[in-house]
Design an enzyme around this catalytic site. Structure first.
Site, PDB file in Angstrom:
ATOM      1  N   ARG A   1       0.831  -1.194   0.000  1.00 26.45           N
ATOM      2  CA  ARG A   1       0.000   0.000   0.000  1.00 26.45           C
ATOM      3  C   ARG A   1       0.873   1.254   0.000  1.00 26.45           C
ATOM      4  O   ARG A   1       1.818   1.359   0.771  1.00 26.45           O
ATOM      5  CB  ARG A   1      -0.884  -0.004   1.242  1.00 26.45           C
ATOM      6  CG  ARG A   1      -1.882   1.094   1.283  1.00 26.45           C
ATOM      7  CD  ARG A   1      -2.812   0.867   2.458  1.00 26.45           C
ATOM      8  NE  ARG A   1      -3.793   1.916   2.529  1.00 26.45           N
ATOM      9  CZ  ARG A   1      -4.484   2.169   3.608  1.00 26.45           C
ATOM     10  NH1 ARG A   1      -4.310   1.466   4.692  1.00 26.45           N
ATOM     11  NH2 ARG A   1      -5.368   3.130   3.602  1.00 26.45           N
TER      12      ARG A   1
ATOM     13  N   TYR B   1       0.473   5.687  -0.236  1.00 27.78           N
ATOM     14  CA  TYR B   1      -0.459   6.801  -0.147  1.00 27.78           C
ATOM     15  C   TYR B   1      -0.287   7.690  -1.373  1.00 27.78           C
ATOM     16  O   TYR B   1       0.830   7.946  -1.816  1.00 27.78           O
ATOM     17  CB  TYR B   1      -0.215   7.619   1.117  1.00 27.78           C
ATOM     18  CG  TYR B   1      -0.561   6.872   2.377  1.00 27.78           C
ATOM     19  CD1 TYR B   1      -1.802   6.267   2.535  1.00 27.78           C
ATOM     20  CD2 TYR B   1       0.347   6.766   3.416  1.00 27.78           C
ATOM     21  CE1 TYR B   1      -2.124   5.584   3.696  1.00 27.78           C
ATOM     22  CE2 TYR B   1       0.024   6.085   4.587  1.00 27.78           C
ATOM     23  CZ  TYR B   1      -1.215   5.503   4.707  1.00 27.78           C
ATOM     24  OH  TYR B   1      -1.532   4.829   5.852  1.00 27.78           O
TER      25      TYR B   1
ATOM     26  N   ASP C   1     -12.074   0.818  15.604  1.00 23.29           N
ATOM     27  CA  ASP C   1     -11.528   0.144  14.416  1.00 23.29           C
ATOM     28  C   ASP C   1     -10.581  -1.018  14.734  1.00 23.29           C
ATOM     29  O   ASP C   1      -9.910  -1.522  13.848  1.00 23.29           O
ATOM     30  CB  ASP C   1     -10.849   1.152  13.484  1.00 23.29           C
ATOM     31  CG  ASP C   1      -9.509   1.648  13.995  1.00 23.29           C
ATOM     32  OD1 ASP C   1      -9.172   1.417  15.175  1.00 23.29           O
ATOM     33  OD2 ASP C   1      -8.778   2.278  13.206  1.00 23.29           O
TER      34      ASP C   1
ATOM     35  N   ASP D   1      -4.292   6.289  16.753  1.00 17.08           N
ATOM     36  CA  ASP D   1      -3.303   6.908  15.870  1.00 17.08           C
ATOM     37  C   ASP D   1      -2.884   8.264  16.415  1.00 17.08           C
ATOM     38  O   ASP D   1      -3.684   8.981  17.017  1.00 17.08           O
ATOM     39  CB  ASP D   1      -3.883   7.106  14.469  1.00 17.08           C
ATOM     40  CG  ASP D   1      -4.233   5.795  13.793  1.00 17.08           C
ATOM     41  OD1 ASP D   1      -3.537   4.791  14.033  1.00 17.08           O
ATOM     42  OD2 ASP D   1      -5.212   5.773  13.021  1.00 17.08           O
TER      43      ASP D   1
ATOM     44  N   ASP E   1     -11.966   5.908  14.065  1.00 21.41           N
ATOM     45  CA  ASP E   1     -10.506   5.819  14.013  1.00 21.41           C
ATOM     46  C   ASP E   1      -9.935   7.140  14.528  1.00 21.41           C
ATOM     47  O   ASP E   1      -9.737   8.083  13.766  1.00 21.41           O
ATOM     48  CB  ASP E   1     -10.081   5.552  12.567  1.00 21.41           C
ATOM     49  CG  ASP E   1      -8.609   5.249  12.411  1.00 21.41           C
ATOM     50  OD1 ASP E   1      -7.885   5.191  13.424  1.00 21.41           O
ATOM     51  OD2 ASP E   1      -8.170   5.069  11.258  1.00 21.41           O
TER      52      ASP E   1
END
Length: 182
Positions: free
Chosen positions: A22, A24, A55, A60, A92
């Protein structure tokens, strides 16, 4: 890079989606990490944020200081604000913080100070997280609290609540599901 919460010893590694590495589509201009010993419980509905469920990850952290941290580096941070991002129906949390070692750390103590010393940063962070999945054909993420960040006191509340959830997780008071507790 993400913490692989379902793997033994939860290593930091490049995230994958559908078997592919992945990436961004936009640069992230802040340090991005997590608060250890926190857990966003996927069975807990948050009444303050549209009843969204956690989540299943640690909280985070977006660190806004001037120095770029190394992957895996541990920073002592001061929480300043929090965004309640809703990603595909899951809550999240994004705690906005500053490293205690940053030259501006003594000047920045709450959400108002972020706007004063880092003008536009909270909006830029929200917009980044709102839009980062759009190039993959997904809708924009939504945010609780009328798309605005909450201040330091609410960020500390989130940290306390998710730490209590983590304690229940590691003491096996709740099911770990697929999470690795080793």
């Amino acid at each position: 890079m993400e913490v692989a919460t379902e793997e033994t010893l939860t290593p930091i590694k490049q995230d994958t989606k559908k078997g592919k590495l992945r990436f961004y589509p936009y640069n992230i201009n802040w340090n991005y990490g997590l608060l250890p010993q926190t857990w966003e419980d996927p069975t807990h509905a948050n009444s303050d944020v549209e009843g969204a469920f956690g989540d299943n990850d640690p909280v985070d952290v977006v660190e806004i200081g001037e120095r770029q941290a190394e992957i895996g580096e541990v920073l002592k941070v001061k929480p300043l604000a929090v965004l309640a991002m809703i990603d595909e129906g899951e809550l999240d949390w994004k705690v906005v913080a500053i490293s205690m070692d940053d030259p501006k750390a003594s000047l920045v103590n709450d959400i108002e100070d972020v706007e004063k010393h880092f003008p536009g940063t909270l909006t830029a962070i929200r917009n980044w997280f709102r839009d980062y999945k759009v190039p993959d054909g997904k809708p924009q993420n939504k945010f609780g609290f009328e798309n605005k960040p909450a201040g330091k006191s609410y960020a500390l509340k989130v940290i306390d609540e998710t730490h209590a959830a983590w304690v229940k997780l590691v003491t096996r008071s709740v099911s770990a599901g697929d999470l690795s507790l080793i």
